[in-house]
Design a protein around this motif. Structure first.
Motif, PDB file in Angstrom:
ATOM      1  N   ILE A  31       0.606   2.517 -11.440  1.00 41.89           N
ATOM      2  CA  ILE A  31      -0.464   1.448 -11.111  1.00 41.89           C
ATOM      3  C   ILE A  31      -0.719   1.303  -9.748  1.00 41.89           C
ATOM      4  O   ILE A  31      -1.640   1.347  -9.052  1.00 41.89           O
ATOM      5  N   LEU A  32       0.593   0.934  -8.979  1.00 39.38           N
ATOM      6  CA  LEU A  32       0.739   0.776  -7.666  1.00 39.38           C
ATOM      7  C   LEU A  32       0.125   1.963  -6.834  1.00 39.38           C
ATOM      8  O   LEU A  32      -0.653   1.979  -5.641  1.00 39.38           O
ATOM      9  N   THR A  33       0.457   3.200  -7.261  1.00 39.81           N
ATOM     10  CA  THR A  33       0.117   4.365  -6.432  1.00 39.81           C
ATOM     11  C   THR A  33      -1.738   4.464  -6.839  1.00 39.81           C
ATOM     12  O   THR A  33      -2.007   4.810  -6.051  1.00 39.81           O
ATOM     13  N   PHE A  34      -2.055   4.312  -7.915  1.00 43.77           N
ATOM     14  CA  PHE A  34      -3.461   4.107  -8.287  1.00 43.77           C
ATOM     15  C   PHE A  34      -4.234   3.307  -7.474  1.00 43.77           C
ATOM     16  O   PHE A  34      -5.119   3.785  -6.897  1.00 43.77           O
ATOM     17  N   THR A  35      -3.539   2.081  -7.099  1.00 36.79           N
ATOM     18  CA  THR A  35      -4.632   1.097  -6.235  1.00 36.79           C
ATOM     19  C   THR A  35      -4.319   1.423  -5.054  1.00 36.79           C
ATOM     20  O   THR A  35      -5.417   1.572  -4.251  1.00 36.79           O
ATOM     21  N   LEU A  36      -3.362   2.199  -4.484  1.00 40.83           N
ATOM     22  CA  LEU A  36      -3.307   2.853  -3.039  1.00 40.83           C
ATOM     23  C   LEU A  36      -4.395   3.671  -3.015  1.00 40.83           C
ATOM     24  O   LEU A  36      -5.065   3.754  -2.072  1.00 40.83           O
ATOM     25  N   CYS A  37      -4.347   4.632  -4.002  1.00 38.89           N
ATOM     26  CA  CYS A  37      -5.430   5.772  -3.870  1.00 38.89           C
ATOM     27  C   CYS A  37      -6.727   5.480  -3.954  1.00 38.89           C
ATOM     28  O   CYS A  37      -7.701   5.999  -3.361  1.00 38.89           O
ATOM     29  N   VAL A  38      -6.961   4.428  -4.699  1.00 34.55           N
ATOM     30  CA  VAL A  38      -8.583   3.615  -4.740  1.00 34.55           C
ATOM     31  C   VAL A  38      -8.509   3.061  -3.478  1.00 34.55           C
ATOM     32  O   VAL A  38      -9.792   3.176  -2.942  1.00 34.55           O
ATOM     33  N   GLY A  39      -7.707   2.488  -2.794  1.00 31.31           N
ATOM     34  CA  GLY A  39      -7.888   1.796  -1.303  1.00 31.31           C
ATOM     35  C   GLY A  39      -8.368   3.071  -0.678  1.00 31.31           C
ATOM     36  O   GLY A  39      -9.388   3.168   0.353  1.00 31.31           O
ATOM     37  N   ILE A  40      -7.885   4.257  -0.467  1.00 29.31           N
ATOM     38  CA  ILE A  40      -8.017   5.331   0.364  1.00 29.31           C
ATOM     39  C   ILE A  40      -9.627   5.801  -0.048  1.00 29.31           C
ATOM     40  O   ILE A  40     -10.253   6.064   0.769  1.00 29.31           O
ATOM     41  N   LEU A  41      -9.819   6.004  -1.207  1.00 31.36           N
ATOM     42  CA  LEU A  41     -11.008   6.546  -1.634  1.00 31.36           C
ATOM     43  C   LEU A  41     -12.279   5.498  -1.125  1.00 31.36           C
ATOM     44  O   LEU A  41     -13.173   5.957  -0.651  1.00 31.36           O
ATOM     45  N   THR A  43     -12.139   3.442   1.161  1.00 32.35           N
ATOM     46  CA  THR A  43     -12.323   3.598   2.689  1.00 32.35           C
ATOM     47  C   THR A  43     -13.038   4.944   2.954  1.00 32.35           C
ATOM     48  O   THR A  43     -13.918   4.762   3.919  1.00 32.35           O
ATOM     49  N   ALA A  44     -12.638   5.830   2.406  1.00 35.42           N
ATOM     50  CA  ALA A  44     -13.385   7.188   2.650  1.00 35.42           C
ATOM     51  C   ALA A  44     -14.949   7.133   2.347  1.00 35.42           C
ATOM     52  O   ALA A  44     -15.592   7.911   3.104  1.00 35.42           O
ATOM     53  N   LEU A  45     -15.214   6.349   1.466  1.00 34.18           N
ATOM     54  CA  LEU A  45     -16.472   6.367   1.222  1.00 34.18           C
ATOM     55  C   LEU A  45     -17.536   5.364   1.907  1.00 34.18           C
ATOM     56  O   LEU A  45     -18.553   5.334   1.848  1.00 34.18           O
ATOM     57  N   GLY A  46     -16.993   4.617   2.728  1.00 31.29           N
ATOM     58  CA  GLY A  46     -17.249   3.579   3.560  1.00 31.29           C
ATOM     59  C   GLY A  46     -17.574   2.281   2.945  1.00 31.29           C
ATOM     60  O   GLY A  46     -18.387   1.305   3.475  1.00 31.29           O
ATOM     61  N   GLY A  67      -4.129   1.205   1.247  1.00 31.85           N
ATOM     62  CA  GLY A  67      -4.874   2.447   1.307  1.00 31.85           C
ATOM     63  C   GLY A  67      -5.866   2.680   2.537  1.00 31.85           C
ATOM     64  O   GLY A  67      -5.986   3.896   2.980  1.00 31.85           O
ATOM     65  N   GLU A  68      -6.543   1.767   2.861  1.00 32.82           N
ATOM     66  CA  GLU A  68      -7.247   1.747   4.210  1.00 32.82           C
ATOM     67  C   GLU A  68      -6.485   2.087   5.434  1.00 32.82           C
ATOM     68  O   GLU A  68      -6.721   2.860   6.071  1.00 32.82           O
ATOM     69  N   ALA A  69      -5.239   1.453   5.471  1.00 34.21           N
ATOM     70  CA  ALA A  69      -4.513   1.679   6.620  1.00 34.21           C
ATOM     71  C   ALA A  69      -4.010   3.009   6.798  1.00 34.21           C
ATOM     72  O   ALA A  69      -3.989   3.981   7.605  1.00 34.21           O
ATOM     73  N   ALA A  70      -3.690   3.566   5.317  1.00 33.25           N
ATOM     74  CA  ALA A  70      -3.383   4.962   5.359  1.00 33.25           C
ATOM     75  C   ALA A  70      -4.465   6.108   5.809  1.00 33.25           C
ATOM     76  O   ALA A  70      -4.172   6.939   6.538  1.00 33.25           O
ATOM     77  N   TYR A  71      -5.532   5.763   5.178  1.00 32.51           N
ATOM     78  CA  TYR A  71      -6.758   6.519   5.608  1.00 32.51           C
ATOM     79  C   TYR A  71      -6.892   6.571   7.119  1.00 32.51           C
ATOM     80  O   TYR A  71      -7.139   7.661   7.658  1.00 32.51           O
ATOM     81  N   LEU A  72      -7.125   5.361   7.707  1.00 29.94           N
ATOM     82  CA  LEU A  72      -7.312   5.250   9.189  1.00 29.94           C
ATOM     83  C   LEU A  72      -6.251   5.917  10.036  1.00 29.94           C
ATOM     84  O   LEU A  72      -6.618   6.403  10.913  1.00 29.94           O
ATOM     85  N   GLY A  73      -4.920   5.770   9.465  1.00 32.06           N
ATOM     86  CA  GLY A  73      -3.943   6.599  10.239  1.00 32.06           C
ATOM     87  C   GLY A  73      -4.075   7.950  10.020  1.00 32.06           C
ATOM     88  O   GLY A  73      -3.670   8.502  11.130  1.00 32.06           O
ATOM     89  N   MET A  74      -4.265   8.471   9.077  1.00 32.11           N
ATOM     90  CA  MET A  74      -4.460  10.028   8.883  1.00 32.11           C
ATOM     91  C   MET A  74      -5.606  10.454   9.669  1.00 32.11           C
ATOM     92  O   MET A  74      -5.690  11.424  10.213  1.00 32.11           O
TER      93      MET A  74
END
Length: 120
Positions: A31-41, A43-46, A67-74
């Motif tokens: 569940i924690l990994t899923f929520t991190l991935c949802v945050g990345i998604l 963020t990617a969608l804007g 997840g947003e921080a991970a996306y922006l870092g990458m």
């Protein structure tokens, strides 16, 4: 009003995550990994700007915000700026060290209490 918005957004996302945990029966790690991935998604969608504009700090305290921080870092790394990714990795290492340290201390305390029970 800012505090109310942060409370409402953070509470709603925590409630949705808790429902997901209860209904799916998956492990906490999943569940924690899923929520991190949802945050990345998100963020990617804007869409993250909509959430952070409404809830402000209520969004940054959740794994969705991580997840947003991970996306922006990458994204920064791909643009040639490694500082955001290094900052995020440093934060992850710090949190990991705190978790390991807390686990070791808790384990030692439990061992001591077990020894005390055995002696009595």
């Amino acid at each position: 009003m800012i505090f109310l918005n942060a409370f409402l957004l953070g509470g709603a996302l925590c409630l949705l995550t808790q429902f997901l945990f209860r209904i799916s029966g998956r492990s906490v790690i999943f569940i924690l990994t899923f929520t991190l991935c949802v945050g990345i998604l998100v963020t990617a969608l804007g869409w993250m700007d909509l959430f952070t504009g409404f809830g402000q700090a209520g969004m940054f305290l959740l794994l969705y915000g991580a997840g947003e921080a991970a996306y922006l870092g990458m994204a920064g790394l791909f643009a040639g700026d490694p500082v955001p990714l290094l900052r995020y990795l440093g934060l992850l290492l710090f949190c990991f060290a705190i978790g390991i340290g807390g686990g070791v201390l808790l384990h030692r305390r439990n061992r001591r209490s077990e020894k005390d029970r055995e002696e009595t």
